[in-house]
Design an enzyme around this catalytic site. Structure first.
Site, PDB file in Angstrom:
ATOM      1  N   LYS A 118      49.401  38.735   9.544  1.00 56.14           N
ATOM      2  CA  LYS A 118      48.970  38.749  10.905  1.00 56.14           C
ATOM      3  C   LYS A 118      49.016  37.621  11.755  1.00 56.14           C
ATOM      4  O   LYS A 118      49.425  37.704  13.118  1.00 56.14           O
ATOM      5  CB  LYS A 118      47.296  39.110  11.046  1.00 56.14           C
ATOM      6  N   GLU A 202      39.328  35.358  16.057  1.00 57.46           N
ATOM      7  CA  GLU A 202      39.885  35.921  17.455  1.00 57.46           C
ATOM      8  C   GLU A 202      38.585  36.656  17.957  1.00 57.46           C
ATOM      9  O   GLU A 202      37.333  36.807  17.318  1.00 57.46           O
ATOM     10  CB  GLU A 202      40.951  37.071  17.268  1.00 57.46           C
ATOM     11  N   HIS A 237      36.695  51.301   8.309  1.00 53.22           N
ATOM     12  CA  HIS A 237      38.028  50.715   8.865  1.00 53.22           C
ATOM     13  C   HIS A 237      38.968  51.457   8.622  1.00 53.22           C
ATOM     14  O   HIS A 237      40.420  51.023   8.846  1.00 53.22           O
ATOM     15  CB  HIS A 237      38.242  49.185   8.579  1.00 53.22           C
ATOM     16  N   ARG A 294      56.476  50.758   7.991  1.00 48.19           N
ATOM     17  CA  ARG A 294      56.315  51.812   7.151  1.00 48.19           C
ATOM     18  C   ARG A 294      56.262  53.317   7.916  1.00 48.19           C
ATOM     19  O   ARG A 294      55.726  53.078   9.079  1.00 48.19           O
ATOM     20  CB  ARG A 294      55.622  51.745   5.782  1.00 48.19           C
TER      21      ARG A 294
END
Length: 498
Positions: A118, A202, A237, A294
């Site tokens: 990330k 973040e 999630h 993908r």
């Protein structure tokens, strides 16, 4: 340009079947791989050839990259399609595939590596003016420095594992007092889950929507986006319901998100099919989240509204062909919904359920698609993801697609295990979903097990009793017959199962 004549699908279940069907339409031979638990699975029986990799555990079967490559050499395979999960985002495997002289149906190893982190992904897209959630640009480990940056961003903040996914290695921090403890927990979970303790910080967007853009790029540098998918209804999630297009995305927002997604893909010289994920706040501001290098589980809804077979496009791109269509030629037609049919019990915190599919009857009709990898009488293995199927409906309007999905769910007969079908029916009929005013907190805000405790009428009870009696009568004497049929079926395929 290389012409692919034989593909090995390095996966199992519904995605393997889905890939093989397109390959067969293209005149390409297929090879299935399987674990001992999947010996009689439909994807194994559908393939032209099939090879057993080992015991049920993924680490001893589907994750054996070197063995899979060896099988390819033995069977004169040209290309490997990894599907999703397992080895699909493993840069080392993709590199070994190409080094072995095979075609990897996916992006380059370098693109997988960049987007697999990330932090690296955020750094790569920064020069393309992609909207990013405020946060740190580097991994951070110093508690004092981290606290200072959190104060600058403003609480609540999110501590995230750089190599994370599926909600693991993520900690929400509401205030400075709990920062240190949550930081230690995030680092520990990142290390145990991914073997990489790197974390970053973040701003936490409290009630976001999860909207993603499908992209396709060829090896000549052409890139298009195939519009958005709304994926906000999730548990732990992970997605449960997806649709295309989103109920809240305007044409202007769609264009801006699409162009941003193309920028993300170009930042890593991407080719193949990929998905750029964004989080969207209450004011419909969108921020880059990550890129999945993908095919996505939810790709069928994009196929339904665009008329494009994404697996076919992946194969053509892998052969070195240019995209056959431009951005201007792509249009949205109608609306599509997908619900994931998991072997989970929504009334028990969505915990996985295991057992036998005593009754398994798919819904049918115009605008209904079922991607699955099971048949009636099969057991749900405990070793893999508990998804049984993906149920997709398509109609001219969103309301019509919802109505069709309600009917399809009612027609989907599964007995023997608990599934998420009842939850999905509840969700798509909820006012928040119908109006489009929902976010990733849908389950938390609206769902309790009590909502699934529906009143059963006398007529419904009689029907259930009749079905149960019919099953009891038919099941007992048929066990030996089923055993004989399975033995005969296995014998017939034994020459192909290695």
């Amino acid at each position: 340009m290389a012409k692919i004549k034989k593909i090995l699908v390095a996966n199992r279940g519904e995605i393997s079947l889905r890939i093989m069907r397109t390959a067969k339409e293209m005149g390409i031979a297929t090879v299935a791989v399987y674990s001992e638990a999947d010996r009689l699975s439909p994807h194994v029986l559908f393939a032209d050839e099939a090879v057993c990799l080992g015991p049920p555990a993924s680490s001893k079967s589907y994750l054996l990259g070197d063995k899979i490559i060896k099988v390819c050499k033995e069977l004169a395979v040209d290309a490997i399609h990894p599907g999703y999960g397992f080895l699909s985002e493993n840069a080392d495997f993709a590199r070994k595939v190409t080094q072995a002289g095979l075609i990897f149906i996916g992006p380059s190893p370098e693109a997988i590596e960049v987007m697999g982190s990330k932090l690296a992904a955020k750094q790569a897209v920064a020069k393309y003016d992609i909207p990013l959630v405020p946060g740190t640009e580097q991994a951070i480990s110093d508690i004092g420095v981290a606290k200072k940056r959190a104060d600058e961003i403003g609480y609540p903040i999110l501590i995230k594992a750089s190599a994370g996914g599926g909600g693991k290695g993520m900690r929400i921090v509401e205030n400075e007092e709990e920062f240190e403890e949550q930081m230690h927990r995030a680092v520990s979970e990142a290390q145990s889950s991914f073997g990489d303790s790197a974390v970053f910080i973040e701003k936490y967007i409290s009630s976001p929507r999860h909207i993603e853009i499908q992209v396709l790029g060829d090896q000549q540098g052409n890139m298009v986006y195939l519009f958005e998918r709304e994926c906000s209804i999730q548990r732990r999630h992970q997605k449960l319901i997806e649709e295309a297009p989103s109920a809240v995305v305007s044409p202007a927002m769609r264009k801006a998100m699409g162009e941003a997604a193309v920028g993300v893909a170009k930042a890593c010289d991407y080719y193949g099919a990929g998905t750029v994920e964004f989080i969207v706040d209450g004011d419909l501001n969108f921020f880059f989240l990550e890129m999945n290098t993908r095919l996505q589980v939810e790709h069928p809804v994009t196929e339904m509204i665009t008329g494009k077979d994404l697996v076919r496009e992946q194969i053509l791109i892998a052969e070195g062909k240019s995209l056959s269509f431009s951005q201007e030629e792509l249009k949205i037609h109608g609306h599509a919904l997908e619900v994931r049919v998991y072997a989970e019990d929504p009334k028990n915190n969505f915990l996985p359920d295991i057992g036998r599919l005593e009754t398994y009857r798919r819904p049918q009709g115009a605008g209904i698609r079922v991607d699955d990898g099971f048949e009636e009488g099969m057991d749900i293995p405990i070793y893999y993801d508990p998804m049984i199927a993906k149920l997709i409906t398509y109609a001219e309007t969103r309301d019509a697609a919802i109505e069709k999905m309600v009917r399809a769910i009612d027609d989907y007969k599964i007995v023997g295990i608990q599934t998420t079908l009842d939850f999905c029916k509840f969700a798509i009929q909820h006012e928040a979903f119908v109006s489009g005013a929902f976010d990733t907190k849908f389950v938390e805000n609206y769902f309790t097990p009590a909502v699934l405790a529906q009143h059963i009428t006398e007529a419904e009870m009689e029907l259930l009793s009749a079905l149960a009696g019919e099953f009891f009568v038919k099941n007992k004497p048929s066990e030996s017959l089923k055993s004989e049929q399975r033995s005969a079926q296995e014998s017939a395929w034994r020459t192909r199962l290695r």
